[in-house]
Design a protein around this motif. Structure first.
Motif, PDB file in Angstrom:
ATOM      1  N   LEU A   1       0.848  -1.208   0.000  1.00  0.00           N
ATOM      2  CA  LEU A   1       0.000   0.000   0.000  1.00  0.00           C
ATOM      3  C   LEU A   1       0.876   1.248   0.000  1.00  0.00           C
ATOM      4  CD1 LEU A   1      -2.855  -1.177   2.408  1.00  0.00           C
ATOM      5  CD2 LEU A   1      -2.846  -1.088  -0.111  1.00  0.00           C
ATOM      6  N   ASN A   2       2.024   1.165   0.659  1.00  0.00           N
ATOM      7  CA  ASN A   2       2.964   2.308   0.607  1.00  0.00           C
ATOM      8  C   ASN A   2       3.456   2.508  -0.828  1.00  0.00           C
ATOM      9  OD1 ASN A   2       2.703   2.630   3.332  1.00  0.00           O
ATOM     10  ND2 ASN A   2       4.586   1.522   3.850  1.00  0.00           N
ATOM     11  N   LEU A   3       3.760   1.381  -1.495  1.00  0.00           N
ATOM     12  CA  LEU A   3       4.203   1.492  -2.896  1.00  0.00           C
ATOM     13  C   LEU A   3       3.093   2.110  -3.748  1.00  0.00           C
ATOM     14  CD1 LEU A   3       6.024  -1.935  -3.475  1.00  0.00           C
ATOM     15  CD2 LEU A   3       7.068   0.299  -3.118  1.00  0.00           C
ATOM     16  N   LEU A   4       1.858   1.658  -3.496  1.00  0.00           N
ATOM     17  CA  LEU A   4       0.727   2.193  -4.272  1.00  0.00           C
ATOM     18  C   LEU A   4       0.633   3.707  -4.084  1.00  0.00           C
ATOM     19  CD1 LEU A   4      -1.779   1.760  -6.030  1.00  0.00           C
ATOM     20  CD2 LEU A   4      -3.094   1.394  -3.926  1.00  0.00           C
ATOM     21  N   ALA A   5       0.784   4.145  -2.838  1.00  0.00           N
ATOM     22  CA  ALA A   5       0.693   5.590  -2.562  1.00  0.00           C
ATOM     23  C   ALA A   5       1.780   6.321  -3.352  1.00  0.00           C
ATOM     24  CB  ALA A   5       0.866   5.822  -1.063  1.00  0.00           C
ATOM     25  N   LYS A   6       2.946   5.708  -3.438  1.00  0.00           N
ATOM     26  CA  LYS A   6       4.043   6.319  -4.202  1.00  0.00           C
ATOM     27  C   LYS A   6       3.673   6.416  -5.680  1.00  0.00           C
ATOM     28  CE  LYS A   6       8.026   3.971  -4.707  1.00  0.00           C
ATOM     29  NZ  LYS A   6       9.419   3.538  -4.416  1.00  0.00           N
ATOM     30  N   TYR A   7       3.138   5.320  -6.187  1.00  0.00           N
ATOM     31  CA  TYR A   7       2.811   5.315  -7.618  1.00  0.00           C
ATOM     32  C   TYR A   7       1.703   6.341  -7.921  1.00  0.00           C
ATOM     33  CZ  TYR A   7       5.489   0.986  -7.318  1.00  0.00           C
ATOM     34  OH  TYR A   7       6.480   0.067  -7.072  1.00  0.00           O
ATOM     35  N   ASN A   8       0.778   6.503  -6.979  1.00  0.00           N
ATOM     36  CA  ASN A   8      -0.273   7.499  -7.197  1.00  0.00           C
ATOM     37  C   ASN A   8       0.315   8.907  -7.191  1.00  0.00           C
ATOM     38  OD1 ASN A   8      -2.248   5.592  -7.517  1.00  0.00           O
ATOM     39  ND2 ASN A   8      -2.814   5.561  -5.338  1.00  0.00           N
ATOM     40  N   LYS A   9       1.316   9.103  -6.335  1.00  0.00           N
ATOM     41  CA  LYS A   9       1.971  10.424  -6.309  1.00  0.00           C
ATOM     42  C   LYS A   9       2.689  10.653  -7.645  1.00  0.00           C
ATOM     43  CE  LYS A   9       5.062  12.420  -3.284  1.00  0.00           C
ATOM     44  NZ  LYS A   9       6.135  11.924  -2.441  1.00  0.00           N
ATOM     45  N   ILE A  10       3.283   9.616  -8.162  1.00  0.00           N
ATOM     46  CA  ILE A  10       3.973   9.733  -9.454  1.00  0.00           C
ATOM     47  C   ILE A  10       2.955  10.074 -10.537  1.00  0.00           C
ATOM     48  CG2 ILE A  10       5.170   8.381 -11.234  1.00  0.00           C
ATOM     49  CD1 ILE A  10       6.554   6.858  -8.882  1.00  0.00           C
ATOM     50  N   LYS A  11       1.784   9.436 -10.448  1.00  0.00           N
ATOM     51  CA  LYS A  11       0.734   9.735 -11.452  1.00  0.00           C
ATOM     52  C   LYS A  11       0.316  11.207 -11.368  1.00  0.00           C
ATOM     53  CE  LYS A  11      -1.463   5.167 -11.800  1.00  0.00           C
ATOM     54  NZ  LYS A  11      -2.649   4.369 -11.412  1.00  0.00           N
ATOM     55  N   GLU A  12       0.287  11.707 -10.140  1.00  0.00           N
ATOM     56  CA  GLU A  12      -0.140  13.109  -9.986  1.00  0.00           C
ATOM     57  C   GLU A  12       0.917  14.083 -10.512  1.00  0.00           C
ATOM     58  OE1 GLU A  12      -0.903  13.825  -5.805  1.00  0.00           O
ATOM     59  OE2 GLU A  12      -2.159  12.008  -5.869  1.00  0.00           O
ATOM     60  N   ASN A  13       2.169  13.772 -10.245  1.00  0.00           N
ATOM     61  CA  ASN A  13       3.210  14.796 -10.468  1.00  0.00           C
ATOM     62  C   ASN A  13       4.053  14.613 -11.725  1.00  0.00           C
ATOM     63  OD1 ASN A  13       2.457  15.712  -7.914  1.00  0.00           O
ATOM     64  ND2 ASN A  13       3.930  14.325  -6.927  1.00  0.00           N
ATOM     65  N   GLU A  14       4.095  13.441 -12.302  1.00  0.00           N
ATOM     66  CA  GLU A  14       5.156  13.216 -13.294  1.00  0.00           C
ATOM     67  C   GLU A  14       4.669  12.919 -14.711  1.00  0.00           C
ATOM     68  OE1 GLU A  14       7.932  14.078 -12.289  1.00  0.00           O
ATOM     69  OE2 GLU A  14       7.638  13.993 -10.102  1.00  0.00           O
ATOM     70  N   VAL A  15       3.394  13.188 -14.986  1.00  0.00           N
ATOM     71  CA  VAL A  15       2.904  12.936 -16.363  1.00  0.00           C
ATOM     72  C   VAL A  15       3.544  13.962 -17.301  1.00  0.00           C
ATOM     73  CG1 VAL A  15       0.895  13.042 -17.871  1.00  0.00           C
ATOM     74  CG2 VAL A  15       0.702  11.952 -15.623  1.00  0.00           C
ATOM     75  N   ARG A  16       4.071  13.487 -18.397  1.00  0.00           N
ATOM     76  CA  ARG A  16       4.653  14.394 -19.413  1.00  0.00           C
ATOM     77  C   ARG A  16       4.168  13.980 -20.790  1.00  0.00           C
ATOM     78  NH1 ARG A  16       8.149  14.017 -15.270  1.00  0.00           N
ATOM     79  NH2 ARG A  16       9.583  15.737 -14.780  1.00  0.00           N
TER      80      ARG A  16
END
Lengths: 252, 354, 68
Positions: B220-235
């Motif tokens: 679940l910690n990894l999932l939270a990280k991946y969701n943060k990546i989805k929020e911040n790193e789309v290019r």
């Protein structure tokens, strides 16, 4: 009163999860004693691949990297190349080193990687419940060799020290056992030399330790030591299979 | 800095060295071998470590070991070699280690051939290895982006303590283009978690958690990280999408051909644009949703039999017709070929991707 | 004079120390530790010579050895 023996400093005060009489506990103690004696606790990095000893990091008060099955020599290479003044040792079983990880150990040895490898040869896969290993003896029973290892079908036990001794890159290879207080002293001497070689930058050292797995051998620990002496040692003779420790200058 | 005429594979190497690459572990495989060859020559000059491993499996595990010490480490391979690295990549993601993995794709499946393809999209973005992990996947489209995205990859890997994949292909690897190598400014990430740095903390790099509660919490910690990546790193890049009636979604080398096709079509008065994902994970689904809301039609072009198209289907607004046109095996569409596809769709004769 | 200390909770009744003791003064008792193993015990501390053989062969660091 003087202390003859107490828990080594760098071994945490925790129960080992190993079965009664298992050789891992003895070997863990020896390595810990050596780390204390060489004063390298803060520089040491252990690599524990999959196998009963994958949890070695529960016990050692040193940095550890838990590696995929068979890949410890590669992980150790990565750590050593990244941090050359760390003291890296990999602690591997026979399935890990001589089956799935054969390429990794051969090439780490052939590169003369300046690491220390502790190879625990108990002729069986312990963690997964007693399957045949590359060092299982001819005729020895295992859960995947229920009628005993048959060379026509499964080949012969792999002799790692002999195999690696043909590689120019290796500096020191010795096979020992932990069946008696005396053999334990010899094992400690060998492991200490393997660590000292690394400290002196002398390249690849491996100590193969004949050890027992009472649970999967289906034996009492006191019978296990007999099995090693009477059955294993004729196939895996003890001794030094290579020692260039004195010739090799500290190059690595 | 002046531009340099350099092969894509070598541009990755030069950029990585400029970004402070400490260790590289690789293995020969066409069409990426120029990268390890370049690094074998250049890294010793800057006192850094190049090592050719005995296999891709060994190489990725060397990366795992080195990454645990917090240094900058990279490996590269091509499709079949990347398949061999997937267990190691899963371990790296599970142990949350920063590293860069380059895949210069080639024809598959199996041995396939050494010609370029984009058949590893699923492998890169949907896992490929085991377990609930994601790779940040960057998709360069030129020599310039091969360099820029390599530098970006190291930063993102450290920012999120996650493996980052540079997903290129044989064309981008072999093509020579003019590249300007920017001077990266590096942040120094925390290293209190690392091993081999005499921190005296007995740190452990591991991906094992035998207690289910702990492993679930870790996931679940990894999932939270991946969701943060989805929020911040789309290019992504939008090309002529302001007034488009249809837009084409394509990445990497394919997007270069689509760009020409869009220009050709515009000359014929056809209002078409391109949406080029630069990150494949995190996938630019919001912009695709927004554009498809307007056009209700989207064409996806890949050098594959249809992989990214599924993500476009998932991202498109309800009622959008998603079309697909792909070549593979090393075949590449021409711009004219794509203009014909665009015209067919606008005439209502396109085949919707099933 | 020498003596040993036995951390009974760590003992797993493997019997290796009993076999290794040159003075044959170790045995498996009938007392169980919390894990259900019959713990080792010393029968004659005065005969202990502090050689440490028991501690060497013990896989679980059950025995500490002291000597003048």
């Amino acid at each position: 009163m003087k202390t003859v023996y107490e828990r080594p400093k760098c071994l945490k005060d925790r129960h080992f999860h190993y079965c009664p009489g298992c050789g891992h506990g003895v070997i863990h103690k020896l390595i810990a004693e050596i780390i204390d004696e060489l004063g390298i606790q803060d520089r040491t990095v252990g690599v524990a691949p999959v196998g009963c000893a994958v949890f070695a990091y529960w016990y050692y008060d040193v940095d550890f990297s838990q590696a995929a099955h068979g890949r410890a020599p590669a992980v150790a290479t990565g750590i050593k190349r990244a941090k050359p003044d760390s003291i890296v040792f990999s602690y591997q079983g026979d399935g890990d080193l001589a089956a799935i990880g054969t390429a990794e150990i051969i090439h780490a040895a052939n590169r003369g990687e300046n690491i220390t490898v502790i190879f625990v040869n108990n002729a069986i896969y312990g963690m997964t419940g007693g399957q045949m290993a590359p060092t299982t003896l001819v005729g020895q029973k295992a859960s995947t060799a229920p009628y005993g290892r048959n060379p026509e079908n499964e080949g012969y036990p792999i002799k790692v020290c002999e195999l690696l001794s043909t590689l120019r890159g290796t500096t020191y290879l010795e096979r020992t056992a932990i069946t008696t207080p005396g053999s334990i002293i010899q094992t400690k001497k060998a492991i200490k030399k393997a660590f000292q070689n690394q400290l002196d930058g002398k390249g690849f050292s491996l100590v193969e330790v004949l050890s027992q797995c009472p649970t999967n051998w289906g034996m009492k620990p006191t019978d296990g030591t007999k099995f090693i002496k009477e059955q294993m040692m004729p196939v895996f003779p003890l001794g030094v299979y290579k020692d260039l420790s004195d010739e090799k200058g500290g190059s690595k | 800095m002046a531009k340099e005429f350099i092969k894509g594979n070598e541009a990755i190497g030069k950029a990585a060295i400029l970004a402070g690459l400490d260790c590289y572990f690789g293995y020969p495989i066409t069409p990426q071998s120029e990268l390890p060859e370049y690094l074998a020559a250049e890294m010793p000059k800057v006192g850094k470590t190049f090592l050719q491993a005995e296999s891709e499996v060994a190489a990725i595990n060397m990366v795992y070991g080195a990454a645990g010490t917090g240094i900058r480490v990279m490996t590269s391979s091509s499709s079949p070699g990347v398949s061999l690295k997937l267990e190691g990549i899963s371990y790296i993601a599970g142990a949350e280690l920063p590293c860069v993995v380059v895949n210069v794709q080639r024809g598959g499946p199996g041995l396939g051939n050494i010609a370029p393809e984009q058949g590893d999209y699923f492998q890169a973005t949907k896992g490929g290895g085991h377990g609930n992990y994601r790779l940040i996947v960057l998709a360069p489209d030129s020599g310039q982006e091969m360099a820029d995205f390599t530098m970006l990859a190291f930063d993102l890997a450290e920012k999120y303590r996650n493996p980052v994949m540079l997903l290129a292909d044989g064309y981008l690897g072999q093509m020579k283009e003019a590249v300007e190598f920017k001077k990266p400014e590096r942040k120094t990430p925390a290293n209190d978690w690392t091993i081999g740095n005499k921190l005296g903390k007995a740190n452990v790099i591991t991906s094992i958690d035998i207690e289910p509660e702990k492993l679930e919490k870790h996931n679940l910690n990894l999932l939270a990280k991946y969701n943060k990546i989805k929020e911040n790193e789309v290019r992504f890049e939008e090309f002529m999408t302001d007034d488009c009636e249809l837009f084409v979604v394509a990445y990497g080398i394919t997007s270069r051909v689509v760009r020409s096709a869009v220009e050709l079509a515009r000359e014929k008065g056809i209002k078409v644009g391109m949406l080029r994902p630069q990150t494949l994970f995190p996938f630019p689904k919001d912009i695709i949703n927004k554009l498809s809301e307007k056009t209700k039609k989207v064409l996806v072009c890949e050098l594959s039999t249809g992989q990214m198209v599924e993500d476009v289907q998932l991202s498109s607004a309800p009622g959008t017709d998603v079309y697909f046109y792909g070549r593979c095996g090393g075949m590449v569409p021409t711009d004219i070929e794509l203009v014909e596809q665009i015209e067919k769709i606008l005439e209502g004769k396109g085949e919707i991707f099933k | 004079m020498a003596k040993i200390k036995i951390a009974e909770e760590f003992c797993k009744e493997c019997g290796l120390c009993v076999e290794a003791c040159p003075k044959k003064i170790l045995e498996i008792s009938n007392r169980l530790n919390t894990k259900g193993y019959k713990v080792v015990q010393i029968t004659d501390m005065d005969s202990c010579i502090g050689c440490g053989a028991c501690a060497k062969v013990c896989p679980d660091i059950v025995i500490s050895v002291y000597k003048d």
